[in-house]
Design a protein around this motif. Sequence first.
Motif, short mmCIF file in Angstrom:
data_model
loop_
_atom_site.label_atom_id
_atom_site.label_comp_id
_atom_site.label_asym_id
_atom_site.label_seq_id
_atom_site.Cartn_x
_atom_site.Cartn_y
_atom_site.Cartn_z
N SER A 13 63.18 94.71 24.51
CA SER A 13 63.71 95.38 23.33
C SER A 13 63.57 94.46 22.12
CB SER A 13 65.18 95.70 23.55
OG SER A 13 65.78 96.11 22.35
N ARG A 33 64.11 99.80 14.20
CA ARG A 33 63.94 101.06 14.93
C ARG A 33 64.86 102.13 14.35
NH1 ARG A 33 65.25 99.52 20.95
NH2 ARG A 33 66.78 98.28 19.85
N THR A 34 64.51 103.40 14.63
CA THR A 34 65.37 104.50 14.25
C THR A 34 66.49 104.62 15.27
OG1 THR A 34 64.18 106.17 15.53
CG2 THR A 34 63.39 105.75 13.28
N ASP A 36 67.17 107.25 16.95
CA ASP A 36 66.60 107.94 18.11
C ASP A 36 65.84 106.98 19.01
OD1 ASP A 36 67.68 110.35 17.28
OD2 ASP A 36 65.84 111.01 16.28
N GLU A 37 65.06 106.07 18.41
CA GLU A 37 64.31 105.09 19.20
C GLU A 37 65.25 104.15 19.94
OE1 GLU A 37 60.32 104.92 16.37
OE2 GLU A 37 61.96 103.50 16.03
N TRP A 41 65.40 104.09 24.03
CA TRP A 41 64.59 102.93 24.43
C TRP A 41 64.49 102.75 25.94
CZ3 TRP A 41 61.11 100.52 21.68
CH2 TRP A 41 60.56 99.34 22.16
N LEU A 44 62.13 105.35 27.44
CA LEU A 44 60.77 105.49 26.92
C LEU A 44 59.75 104.89 27.89
CD1 LEU A 44 61.15 104.49 23.15
CD2 LEU A 44 60.84 106.78 24.08
N ARG A 49 56.98 102.57 24.12
CA ARG A 49 57.57 101.33 23.61
C ARG A 49 56.53 100.50 22.86
NH1 ARG A 49 61.57 98.81 28.21
NH2 ARG A 49 62.82 100.66 28.52
N VAL A 52 56.00 101.95 19.41
CA VAL A 52 57.09 101.61 18.50
C VAL A 52 56.96 100.15 18.07
CG1 VAL A 52 59.60 101.29 18.28
CG2 VAL A 52 58.69 103.34 19.39
#
Length: 79
Positions: A13, A33-34, A36-37, A41, A44, A49, A52
């Motif tokens: 992350s 990150r947003t 939502d992301e 995470w 995903l 990932r 992003v």
Amino acid sequence: MSDDIWKRAEIESPCVKVCVIHPETRLCTGCLRTIDEIGAWSSLSVEARRAVMADLPARAPLIAQRKGGRAARLKRQLG
């Protein structure tokens, strides 16, 4: 007994534990990150990932240092 189950080839992350959402861009000022992301995470795919992570450097200029405080923000909103 092996610890191989804990050694997965996943992308780490980008979180830096500075969780503040920028009011205009809606991006985390720490990891870019947003919401939502950040929330998705762990679920995903590796490819998602990577996508992003690849996009994060381009987001950095979107988080500008605040200049002028509240008065400048109000002026931007009205102007």
